[in-house]
Design an enzyme around this catalytic site. Structure first.
Site, PDB file in Angstrom:
ATOM      1  N   GLY C 269      94.854  68.226  59.514  1.00 23.11           N
ATOM      2  CA  GLY C 269      94.823  68.513  58.080  1.00 23.11           C
ATOM      3  C   GLY C 269      93.434  68.894  57.609  1.00 23.11           C
ATOM      4  O   GLY C 269      93.202  69.997  57.172  1.00 23.11           O
ATOM      5  N   PHE C 270      92.513  67.932  57.698  1.00 22.01           N
ATOM      6  CA  PHE C 270      91.104  68.141  57.341  1.00 22.01           C
ATOM      7  C   PHE C 270      90.937  68.551  55.878  1.00 22.01           C
ATOM      8  O   PHE C 270      89.938  69.171  55.517  1.00 22.01           O
ATOM      9  CB  PHE C 270      90.464  69.178  58.279  1.00 22.01           C
ATOM     10  N   GLY C 535      93.204  61.638  51.826  1.00 17.86           N
ATOM     11  CA  GLY C 535      92.070  62.488  51.494  1.00 17.86           C
ATOM     12  C   GLY C 535      90.934  61.613  51.034  1.00 17.86           C
ATOM     13  O   GLY C 535      91.134  60.440  50.682  1.00 17.86           O
ATOM     14  N   ARG C 656      83.693  47.383  58.690  1.00 21.53           N
ATOM     15  CA  ARG C 656      84.384  46.918  59.884  1.00 21.53           C
ATOM     16  C   ARG C 656      85.176  48.058  60.525  1.00 21.53           C
ATOM     17  O   ARG C 656      85.858  48.806  59.837  1.00 21.53           O
ATOM     18  CB  ARG C 656      85.346  45.800  59.451  1.00 21.53           C
ATOM     19  N   LEU C 658      88.247  49.176  62.678  1.00 19.18           N
ATOM     20  CA  LEU C 658      89.560  48.549  62.836  1.00 19.18           C
ATOM     21  C   LEU C 658      90.203  48.810  64.195  1.00 19.18           C
ATOM     22  O   LEU C 658      91.038  48.033  64.645  1.00 19.18           O
ATOM     23  CB  LEU C 658      90.497  49.019  61.719  1.00 19.18           C
ATOM     24  N   ASN C 659      89.859  49.922  64.803  1.00 21.09           N
ATOM     25  CA  ASN C 659      90.382  50.222  66.142  1.00 21.09           C
ATOM     26  C   ASN C 659      89.301  51.043  66.844  1.00 21.09           C
ATOM     27  O   ASN C 659      89.034  52.183  66.471  1.00 21.09           O
ATOM     28  CB  ASN C 659      91.698  51.005  66.047  1.00 21.09           C
ATOM     29  N   LYS C 661      89.117  52.548  69.556  1.00 20.10           N
ATOM     30  CA  LYS C 661      89.496  53.788  70.241  1.00 20.10           C
ATOM     31  C   LYS C 661      89.728  54.923  69.249  1.00 20.10           C
ATOM     32  O   LYS C 661      89.141  56.000  69.362  1.00 20.10           O
ATOM     33  CB  LYS C 661      90.764  53.554  71.074  1.00 20.10           C
ATOM     34  N   GLN C 666      87.828  59.602  65.661  1.00 23.94           N
ATOM     35  CA  GLN C 666      87.574  60.127  64.314  1.00 23.94           C
ATOM     36  C   GLN C 666      86.115  60.551  64.171  1.00 23.94           C
ATOM     37  O   GLN C 666      85.816  61.620  63.656  1.00 23.94           O
ATOM     38  CB  GLN C 666      87.893  59.063  63.260  1.00 23.94           C
ATOM     39  N   GLU C 732      85.676  61.403  57.433  1.00 21.24           N
ATOM     40  CA  GLU C 732      84.825  62.519  57.026  1.00 21.24           C
ATOM     41  C   GLU C 732      83.351  62.338  57.353  1.00 21.24           C
ATOM     42  O   GLU C 732      82.630  63.310  57.525  1.00 21.24           O
ATOM     43  CB  GLU C 732      85.023  62.777  55.532  1.00 21.24           C
TER      44      GLU C 732
END
Lengths: 169, 332, 765
Positions: C269-270, C535, C656, C658-659, C661, C666, C732
């Protein structure tokens, strides 16, 4: 027209204009093969034909009758994913997942090319008999598959892990 | 894409026969350029003749050269042992082009017949003399960073996009043709035309002529040859400037012979004859390489966006020749 | 409206923190169980097997295919329109133009109402007016895509051309100051920055230019749509299912409940996958033809109808005192925009929050060009704003003969430099320290051209990354706790590759004390409780807040159900915690009852609770941002000017994680898009015609495998005490600062400052 896809035979009444990609997606329901540009610029539509990777968007279906076409649906078995598919999950070699089937088919074709001794633009000696299975070779050879999410590192790791043993030169 | 008839030819004669059946006919190889152009409605054939069923061999010629059938896939050529050993420039040029998938599809004949990547050629909202003679050219005052600096005209500043052809131009390749009037052959450097005032006519092919094979004459010193491509990405992008070169240096460090061609700079693969002439017999030195590059680019004309290519081309020529000279032990 | 907002903001700022959401830090933010684990994506197996079904892959009986014709002029009117040949072409079911298109209201402009999703608010195919080059002027439906595409080529259109403003220079001369920039003031002045600049001991005063960009998600924009009476179903590729449904309801004059939008998978999407003309035209054509319609834009079509990042010209001027603190910080400029759009390209936002200065001036303007409405693209504004600001910081540091990281340490503010509010969580200096150590910054020679290997000049650069924390109001989550001890969490949210379902399943499992495998997260469907848009890097926090809210309700309901026969009898919600598949007393773990047992005793198959997330007041109380330090090493070919990024490291401070990986992916994804922004990406907008000339992945250069080295990503992992889970959005920030880190590295390698993106090799010859 008659097509052999993932070792099964399919009949389709087709317009000469229909690409192999649209045959797969719109006529036969093989939607795992993706359309990202329809002009050979992204690699999302990569499938294997007689074991070689091609862009199915630039292929007129009519030219591919009687060839052995493998799509992502034919990679791995019904019960078990291909080692490369598992490695993609493990190394997070994707985000949105849209370019992924193309990346995977492409990587399988790539591994075979290396095995056959096909050189690449980064092969130091183009006449060398053995191709070094380096990250640089993977990156160059996979450059026909764009990933806008930027999962390139994970893809290279997954490809490397899956084929390292097989392709150790 | 407009509807078309599809015929698969068994041999060249049959292909030529099919071609004559419609006013607008096209030979189809891998489709990597033609299918795209048909989808863009730039190519609008009534009949498409699939020539991938023709012979696809690579044969040694007695004198040490090679004949490559036009239907041979780019990958097959680049992987061929003889090509890699005797003509590394050709293998490298092919491998520098497009992507592995496209090289697996694209044929040698189709590669020769590739059309330009000019933005204004691709967009039918723009004026383009190549698409429609006499319409005008929107590239000359538009985006022309990727355009020609040599041999362009006030009608067209497009470039030929092939990498392989640049190597073939350097190697004195010969193109074999089969047509309604029979067979003939051309030097590759004579196949493509400069734009002049008819940029829509891109090659010297006559109506219905099919490229059947490419011959690469023996050139022993091509064992020391190379292809250098400069582009906007590290891979999978067309050349801004490319250089195909083979260099033969004698014991005294003088240039015995040289082959040099440029890509990304002209409407055709550009054989650098002026530079070659300047180099033959001269010491293989950086200074002479620079002089030769200057001679070749003497008539180059830059537009607002592409003037940088003039200096870039010179530098890449010098750099590439230097590397070859170094390899042959003639340090410069 | 804005006065009321201002009063409310002030009230929130003055209110004690404990009154606000996040006032009591979320107990999970420091817990190291499932949260933070590098779990593999839940939808991974589907995606790698090609089984994830995207919008253009939904099969419906009687489906017809759409194709669009685009205008070739920027402004004027359609003079003549011949469609007979197209209508007669084989397989054609409909040719739609402004003459026969159903009457439709213009889609309400985004931010004009809570769920408004229009990118420009312009009418769509309602009149003969042409408003941008590439505007759809006709749509064809046919039995196959080939037939539709061909029939489109048979339509003949002529135009009465009107003068158009397509030159940025011409438009800049008439630039105007918009009322606000995404709700923030268009300009801020603190002190007399120009005077302070003039008097400063060290100064730089520079102009930076950035080009247009396109998102180029690999999935083409697509929708498969069908009407059933006045019920509309849209299988879409969107980052805003609820906004799309509400806006479509306004456009077609039906109720929001009559529109169902499904978007379980989005192929990237971006910011680019919102509501465009294409879905609306497909829906209109479906209504007109009575057939289900699939529209799949061509790559060119995406460029013609979906806007991207627009071009900017920015001035950054910095004045420093001898001690290395800033006397003046000025960041002003103009973004090319059409009159009606939602995205002002907020390039001045980073300068409002990043550095302390005695005097500050930020101001940005927009233009009135005849062009497609630009829309949000990954860190709109911040991506190109940090390029200008962080290059200027590097230039100032050099002028002062100071290490650029040391300069940033000296100008680190104690509170937000323009709003004066406290930072909720800011560890930028720490991120720099970790990053510099790991990257080997001490090996950098500040003198340009001092490192060379053969033909290659090697340089290092760094830059600050920053992106605001946003949490969107309005989302609600539902939990279905079933008698077998499983939980299904539902919220109409989005998955474009961020790992939404995976991360929220981890979150919900931890929050409910369930095993990860027993929790699933359902999303991407407006029949679920309304979510917020994906977004502004806001979705994770927005969903998390809703899950927190609903799990509080669930606890209450469970305690009610448990009744007096339970070990939990008499306990209040704040006296229990969830664990091991049930609830227990916080201090007496022995007082425990499992969910299975509670539901069984209550003879319930399931317990369903739903709750809305509280308003995001924390954003008003605190200055909330994510930060990062981007480190780049480049190799520049001394002969050709070719640039290769040889190493890259991002050191982030985003609360924090959260994951580990999916977060890594991201961050890397943002960085890689930043490498494209730095080196190769540019949408070529021909100012003579207002037409995009490279609408293609062949001529618009997104980075390929070969362009991308192994990237390293590290993070502080310090929770923000004021956000749900202590987390910040991370989608982002990765792209911010990358342009500058690359440009600064190129300078270090070559001695050339490139102040116009992209940094292509011709600029270095």
């Amino acid at each position: 027209m008659n097509f052999t896809i993932n070792e099964h035979s399919y009949e389709a009444e087709l317009d000469n204009r229909t690409s192999l990609l649209d045959l797969l997606r719109n006529h036969l329901g093989f939607t795992g093969t993706k359309k990202g540009c329809d002009q050979g610029a992204c690699g999302a539509c990569t499938v294997l034909v007689d074991g070689e990777r091609i862009n199915s968007c630039l292929a007129l279906a009519v030219q591919y009758q009687g060839r052995a076409i493998t799509t992502i649906e034919g990679v791995g078995t019904a019960g078990e994913m291909h080692a490369l598919q598992r490695a993609f999950v493990e190394h997070d070699g994707f985000q949105c997942g849209y370019c992924t089937p193309g990346q995977i088919c492409s990587a399988i074709g790539m591994a075979d090319e290396i095995k056959r001794g096909v050189p690449s633009a980064v092969t130091e000696h183009v006449a060398a008999h053995n191709i070094d299975f380096s990250n640089e070779e993977i990156r160059e050879r996979m450059s026909g598959n764009l990933c806008r999410c930027g999962a390139y590192n994970g893809i290279v790791e997954a490809v490397r892990e899956t084929f390292a043993e097989e392709l150790a030169s | 894409m407009r509807p078309f008839l599809y015929e698969k030819a068994a041999d060249a004669a049959e292909a030529v026969h099919f071609f004559a059946q419609r006013a607008q006919a096209k030979y189809l190889g891998g489709g990597t350029n033609l299918v795209d152009l048909m989808r863009e409605n730039i190519e609008r054939p009534e009949i498409v003749i699939d020539v991938t069923g023709l012979s696809r061999e690579i044969r040694d010629v007695d004198d040490g050269g090679l004949v490559i059938d036009a239907g041979t896939k780019n990958t097959t050529v680049a992987s061929h042992r003889t090509v890699r050993e005797r003509y590394p420039v050709l293998a490298q040029a092919i491998l520098a082009g497009a992507s592995a998938q496209i090289r697996n599809m694209a044929t040698v004949g189709g590669n020769l017949m590739q059309r330009t990547r000019c933005y204004y050629f691709y967009d039918d909202a723009a004026r383009c003399n190549k698409r429609e003679r006499g319409k005008g050219c929107d590239a000359i005052e538009g985006f022309n960073r990727i355009h020609a600096i040599l041999g362009a005209s006030s009608h067209c500043v497009a470039t030929h996009p092939s990498d392989m052809c640049v190597a073939l131009a350097a190697l004195d390749a010969i193109v074999y043709l089969e047509g309604p009037q029979g067979a003939r052959h051309l030097r590759l450097v004579d196949l493509h035309r400069l734009p002049g005032d008819t940029p829509d006519i891109e090659t010297e092919l006559r109506a219905g002529e099919l490229i059947t094979a490419v011959e690469i004459p023996a050139l022993p010193f091509a064992i020391r040859s190379t292809y250098r491509k400069v582009r906007d990405r590290s891979s999978y992008a067309f050349a801004l400037v490319s250089v195909a070169a083979a260099l033969d240096v004698d014991d005294k460090g003088n240039v015995r012979d040289v082959r040099l061609a440029l890509g990304g700079v002209a409407h055709k693969p550009w054989r650098a004859t002026a530079a070659e002439q300047a180099l033959r017999g001269a010491p293989a030195s950086e200074e002479n390489f620079r002089r030769a590059a200057e001679a070749e680019l003497k008539d180059a004309v830059g537009l607002a966006g592409n003037a940088f290519k003039i200096e870039l081309a010179k530098r890449v020529i010098v750099n590439t020749l230097q590397k070859l000279a170094m390899e042959s032990g003639a340090g410069s | 409206m804005s006065i009321i907002m201002d009063v409310m903001k002030t009230a929130v700022r003055l209110a004690p923190g404990s009154w606000l959401p996040g006032g009591t830090p979320d107990p999970l933010m420091n817990k190291h169980g499932l949260i933070g684990k590098p779990a593999s994506r839940i939808d991974g197996p589907l995606k790698v097997q090609g089984k994830a079904r995207f919008a253009a892959e939904v099969s419906l009986p009687g489906l017809v295919y759409a194709s669009l014709l685009y205008s070739t002029i920027a402004r004027g009117r359609i003079a003549t329109l011949e469609t007979a040949e197209a209508e007669a072409a084989p397989g054609v079911a409909l040719v739609m133009t402004y003459r026969n298109a159903p009457r439709m209201a213009p889609p309400p402009l985004m931010m004009s109402a809570p769920k408004a999703a229009g990118a420009s608010g312009l009418p769509i195919m309602q009149d003969a007016e042409i408003r941008w080059n590439g505007q759809p002027v006709a749509l064809v439906l046919a039995q196959t895509q080939e037939q539709a595409d061909h029939a489109v080529s048979l339509i003949r259109v002529t135009y009465a051309v009107a003068p158009a403003v397509t030159s940025f220079d011409a438009a800049k001369a008439k630039a105007r100051t918009p009322e606000n920039i995404l709700g923030e003031p268009s300009s801020i002045e603190i002190g007399d920055a120009e005077k302070a600049l003039k008097d400063a001991a060290f100064k730089v005063d520079l102009i930076y230019r950035t080009p247009r960009h396109n998102h180029n998600a690999i999935e083409l924009h697509a929708a498969t749509v069908a009407w059933n009476g006045d019920q509309l179903t849209v299988h879409d590729a969107t980052q805003m299912v609820n906004g799309t449904a509400w806006t479509l309801a306004q456009v077609f004059g039906v109720k929001e409940e009559q529109v169902r939008v499904l978007s379980p998978y989005v192929g990237g999407g971006f910011g680019g996958k919102g509501l465009g003309d294409h879905q609306i035209l497909a829906i209109a054509a479906s209504r007109l033809s009575g057939r289900p319609v699939r529209i799949l834009l061509s790559r060119e079509g995406v460029y013609r109808v979906v806007g991207g990042r627009t071009t900017t010209e920015q001035r950054v001027a910095l004045g420093a005192k001898p001690d290395g603190t800033l006397a003046a910080l000025i960041h002003t400029g103009v973004a090319a925009t059409p009159t009606r759009n939602v995205c002002p390209e907020q390039f001045s936002f980073p300068a409002r929050h990043l550095y302390a200065a005695n005097a500050i001036k930020v101001a940005q303007q927009v233009t009135d060009m005849d062009m497609l409405a630009n829309i949000f693209m990954r860190a709109p504004g911040e991506s190109v704003g940090t390029y200008a600001l962080e290059c200027a910081i590097d230039e100032l540091a050099e002028a002062m003969q100071l290490d650029p990281i040391e300069l940033r340490r000296r100008i680190e503010p104690e509170k937000d430099p323009t709003s004066g509010t406290p930072f909720s969580s800011r560890h930028l200096v720490e991120a720099y320290r970790h990053g510099a150590e790991r990257f080997g910054w001490d090996r950098r020679d500040p003198t340009p051209r001092s490192r060379r290997e053969g033909e290659w000049l090697i340089g290092m650069g760094c830059a600050t990354a920053t992106y605001p924390y946003y949490r969107m109001p309005g989302g609600a989550a539902r939990i279905r706790l079933t008698a077998d001890g499983r939980a299904i969490v539902q919220m109409a949210s989005h998955e474009m590759g961020m790992g939404t379902a995976t991360v929220q399943a981890q979150h919900a499992a931890e929050r409910l004390g369930l095993e990860y495998e027993k929790v699933s997260f359902e999303y991407g469907d407006t029949s679920l409780p309304s979510g917020t848009l994906a977004g502004g890097s806001s979705q994770t926090a927005s969903i998390a807040a809703a899950i927190i809210a609903v799990s509080e309700v669930l606890t209450k309901e469970l305690l009610k159900l448990a009744g007096n026969d339970s070990p939990l009898a008499g306990l209040k919600p704040d006296e229990v915690e969830a664990r091991d598949g049930g609830l227990c007393h916080v201090d007496e773990p022995g007082r425990f009852e499992s969910y299975v047992s509670i539901l069984k005793r209550a003879h319930r198959d399931e317990l369903v609770c739903e709750a809305e997330a509280p308003q995001p007041f924390e954003m008003w109380k605190y200055s909330m941002h994510s930060y990062g330090a981007q480190f780049c090493e480049v190799r520049v070919n001394a002969v050709t000017g070719e640039i290769r990024v040889s190493r890259f490291l991002g050191s982030f401070d985003c609360g924090r994680i959260l994951n580990a990986k999916t977060a890594t992916s991201q961050f890397k994804g943002g960085i890689i898009m930043g490498l494209g922004l730095a080196l190769s990406e540019e949408t070529l907008f021909d100012e003579r015609s207002g037409r995009i000339m490279n609408p293609s992945l062949a001529e618009y250069h997104v980075p390929v495998h070969m362009d991308v080295p192994a990237i390293e990503v590290i993070w502080t992992d310090i929770p923000d005490p004021h956000s749900p889970l202590g987390a910040h959005g991370i989608g982002e920030i990765g792209i911010t600062g990358v342009g500058a880190a690359v440009a600064n590295a190129v300078y270090n390698a070559t001695g050339k400052r490139i102040r116009e993106l992209p940094i292509t090799l011709d600029k270095l010859l």
